[in-house]
Design an enzyme around this catalytic site. Structure first.
Site, PDB file in Angstrom:
ATOM      1  N   THR A  29       0.848  -1.191   0.000  1.00 34.77           N
ATOM      2  CA  THR A  29       0.000   0.000   0.000  1.00 34.77           C
ATOM      3  C   THR A  29       0.879   1.235   0.000  1.00 34.77           C
ATOM      4  O   THR A  29       2.106   1.136  -0.001  1.00 34.77           O
ATOM      5  CB  THR A  29      -0.947  -0.040   1.222  1.00 34.77           C
ATOM      6  OG1 THR A  29      -1.889   1.026   1.129  1.00 34.77           O
ATOM      7  CG2 THR A  29      -0.182   0.094   2.536  1.00 34.77           C
ATOM      8  N   ASN A  30       0.274   2.385  -0.049  1.00 29.60           N
ATOM      9  CA  ASN A  30       0.983   3.658   0.033  1.00 29.60           C
ATOM     10  C   ASN A  30       0.588   4.355   1.322  1.00 29.60           C
ATOM     11  O   ASN A  30      -0.498   4.126   1.852  1.00 29.60           O
ATOM     12  CB  ASN A  30       0.600   4.564  -1.136  1.00 29.60           C
ATOM     13  CG  ASN A  30       1.349   4.214  -2.398  1.00 29.60           C
ATOM     14  OD1 ASN A  30       2.508   3.836  -2.361  1.00 29.60           O
ATOM     15  ND2 ASN A  30       0.680   4.348  -3.522  1.00 29.60           N
ATOM     16  N   GLN A  31       1.443   5.258   1.773  1.00 31.13           N
ATOM     17  CA  GLN A  31       1.130   6.013   2.967  1.00 31.13           C
ATOM     18  C   GLN A  31       0.221   7.175   2.585  1.00 31.13           C
ATOM     19  O   GLN A  31       0.627   8.068   1.843  1.00 31.13           O
ATOM     20  CB  GLN A  31       2.421   6.533   3.578  1.00 31.13           C
ATOM     21  CG  GLN A  31       2.280   6.827   5.040  1.00 31.13           C
ATOM     22  CD  GLN A  31       3.606   7.078   5.686  1.00 31.13           C
ATOM     23  OE1 GLN A  31       4.578   6.383   5.413  1.00 31.13           O
ATOM     24  NE2 GLN A  31       3.657   8.094   6.514  1.00 31.13           N
ATOM     25  N   ALA A  96      -3.522   8.160  -3.484  1.00 36.40           N
ATOM     26  CA  ALA A  96      -2.158   7.655  -3.652  1.00 36.40           C
ATOM     27  C   ALA A  96      -2.284   6.221  -4.159  1.00 36.40           C
ATOM     28  O   ALA A  96      -2.288   5.266  -3.392  1.00 36.40           O
ATOM     29  CB  ALA A  96      -1.409   7.702  -2.327  1.00 36.40           C
TER      30      ALA A  96
END
Ligand code: C5P
Length: 221
Positions: A29-31, A96
């Site tokens: 995942t992305n932050q 994101a």
């Protein structure tokens, strides 16, 4: 009753991260807290727009008056956007989105010792995800498209390159050190006429300012 700034406009937007599963318990995942996207969804709704918020997994309440579609993966996000986009005048990509996803998703939890590499490591093959924003911007009847560029360096160069490559009328750029996971954000706007730095603002105040910036450009477009 004076009409609000964005009355009669349908805005489709994305927010939050995407989550790309590796197996039933793991993923990449992305932050992204989703705060900026949700603040913008709220501000758009308050300005009278019909807002569809396609959201990855975040721990935030849906703003009043906003229609939320919850998704996990980039592909699900893309499909949800494409279902809504035909009637939209504006698309804003705040999410994101993971650039890559695991090529294969294991049906069962991978065991720690199974199929490790000869050096004891483990390799996950990644495949590119669709670029939702670029796809929407290239539709024959594309809505007015706004992109975000969160960069750790060279913001002006990268944001301007993104605007041209994805053919976006407007890009909102910030350095990740100025906005990621924080309450405030400091952004610069990039459009075909130049670059416009804004002062540091709280995300709700910035969201309202971005409504003004967007409404002014829509009136000219
Ligand atoms: O290319 P990059 O990810 O840096 O571009 C960021 C912008 O493009 C953001 O507006 C983001 O929401 C959007 N994007 C997208 N789909 C992707 C990657 C990014 O919509 N697969």
């Amino acid at each position: 009753l004076t009409p609000k700034q964005l009355s009669g406009k349908k805005i489709v937007m994305t927010a939050g991260p995407t989550f790309e599963p590796i197996d039933p318990v793991r993923g990449i995942t992305n932050q992204s807290s989703g705060q900026m996207g949700y603040a913008m969804a709220r501000a758009f709704a308050q300005a009278g727009a019909d807002v569809v918020l396609v959201s990855g997994p975040v721990a935030l309440a849906t703003p009043l008056g906003v229609t939320r579609v919850s998704v996990q993966t980039a592909e699900q996000m893309r499909q949800a956007v494409m279902r809504e986009i035909a009637q939209a005048q504006v698309f804003v990509g705040v999410a994101a989105v993971a650039d890559y996803r695991p090529l294969e998703v294991a049906e069962h939890k991978l065991k720690k010792t199974a199929s490790v590499d000869s050096d004891g490591g483990r390799t996950i093959t990644l495949t590119p995800n669709p670029d939702i924003l670029a796809e929407v911007a290239s539709l024959p009847a594309a809505p007015y498209c706004v992109g975000f560029a969160a960069e750790s360096q060279n913001l002006d160069d990268y944001a301007e390159a993104k605007r041209l490559r994805k053919r976006l009328p407007l890009v909102i750029g910030n350095l990740v050190s100025d906005g990621l996971g924080t309450a405030d954000n400091c952004v610069t706007l990039y459009d075909e006429t130049g670059r416009y730095p804004l002062p540091p603002l709280s995300k709700p105040v910035l969201a309202r300012r971005l409504v003004d910036e967007l409404a002014a450009r829509l009136n000219k477009a």
